[in-house]
Design a protein around this motif. Structure first.
Motif, PDB file in Angstrom:
ATOM      1  N   ASP A   5       0.571  -1.300   0.022  1.00 41.96           N
ATOM      2  CA  ASP A   5      -0.172  -0.026  -0.034  1.00 41.96           C
ATOM      3  C   ASP A   5       1.002   1.195  -0.013  1.00 41.96           C
ATOM      4  O   ASP A   5       0.917   2.085   0.906  1.00 41.96           O
ATOM      5  N   ASN A   8      -0.536   4.451   0.903  1.00 41.89           N
ATOM      6  CA  ASN A   8      -1.277   4.506   2.121  1.00 41.89           C
ATOM      7  C   ASN A   8      -2.836   4.773   2.081  1.00 41.89           C
ATOM      8  O   ASN A   8      -3.507   5.358   3.098  1.00 41.89           O
ATOM      9  N   ARG A   9      -3.425   4.156   0.919  1.00 46.04           N
ATOM     10  CA  ARG A   9      -4.878   4.252   0.730  1.00 46.04           C
ATOM     11  C   ARG A   9      -5.575   3.513   1.868  1.00 46.04           C
ATOM     12  O   ARG A   9      -6.817   3.937   2.261  1.00 46.04           O
ATOM     13  N   LEU A  10      -5.239   2.514   2.073  1.00 48.60           N
ATOM     14  CA  LEU A  10      -6.114   1.492   3.139  1.00 48.60           C
ATOM     15  C   LEU A  10      -6.007   2.024   4.365  1.00 48.60           C
ATOM     16  O   LEU A  10      -6.853   1.634   5.208  1.00 48.60           O
ATOM     17  N   ASN A  56      -5.836  -2.883   9.369  1.00 45.17           N
ATOM     18  CA  ASN A  56      -5.002  -2.897   7.982  1.00 45.17           C
ATOM     19  C   ASN A  56      -5.037  -4.206   7.275  1.00 45.17           C
ATOM     20  O   ASN A  56      -4.951  -4.147   6.036  1.00 45.17           O
ATOM     21  N   LEU A  60      -6.871  -4.912   3.611  1.00 47.54           N
ATOM     22  CA  LEU A  60      -5.934  -5.338   2.496  1.00 47.54           C
ATOM     23  C   LEU A  60      -6.718  -6.903   1.919  1.00 47.54           C
ATOM     24  O   LEU A  60      -6.918  -6.942   0.754  1.00 47.54           O
ATOM     25  N   ALA A  63      -9.515  -5.637  -0.199  1.00 44.63           N
ATOM     26  CA  ALA A  63      -8.940  -4.917  -1.497  1.00 44.63           C
ATOM     27  C   ALA A  63      -8.647  -5.802  -2.286  1.00 44.63           C
ATOM     28  O   ALA A  63      -8.828  -6.087  -3.712  1.00 44.63           O
ATOM     29  N   LYS A  70      -6.263  -3.012  -7.571  1.00 46.18           N
ATOM     30  CA  LYS A  70      -4.999  -3.430  -7.320  1.00 46.18           C
ATOM     31  C   LYS A  70      -4.254  -2.490  -8.386  1.00 46.18           C
ATOM     32  O   LYS A  70      -3.139  -2.645  -8.416  1.00 46.18           O
TER      33      LYS A  70
END
Length: 82
Positions: A5, A8-10, A56, A60, A63, A70
């Motif tokens: 990431d 740092n979007r998550l 986190n 992930l 996502a 992705k």
């Protein structure tokens, strides 16, 4: 998770999920439903989510399951020009 990431979007926690009585999982991105999972896939997803150590890791997992996120094409709608 640094290499996965990079932007740092998550950390913004864009993903969420909900489960109905029939154990169907609905995945949401920024409040909008983007995927529905049923049957054994839903059970597998819930098992992964329950074993995740922190938020986190949960982000992930969600996502990766949605797949399209992705490629870097999930930019904010407010930053896109019409």
């Amino acid at each position: 998770m640094g290499k996965i990431d990079k932007r740092n979007r998550l950390a913004e926690l864009p993903f969420s999920y909900r489960v109905n009585k029939a154990n169907t999982v609905f995945l949401n991105y920024e409040g909008k439903q983007v995927k529905m999972i049923k049957g054994k896939d839903a059970e597998k997803f819930l098992k992964k989510i329950n074993f995740a150590e922190n938020e986190n890791e949960r982000q992930l997992i969600m996502a990766k399951i949605t797949g399209n996120f992705k490629r870097g094409n999930e930019g904010n709608q407010s930053t896109k020009q019409l």
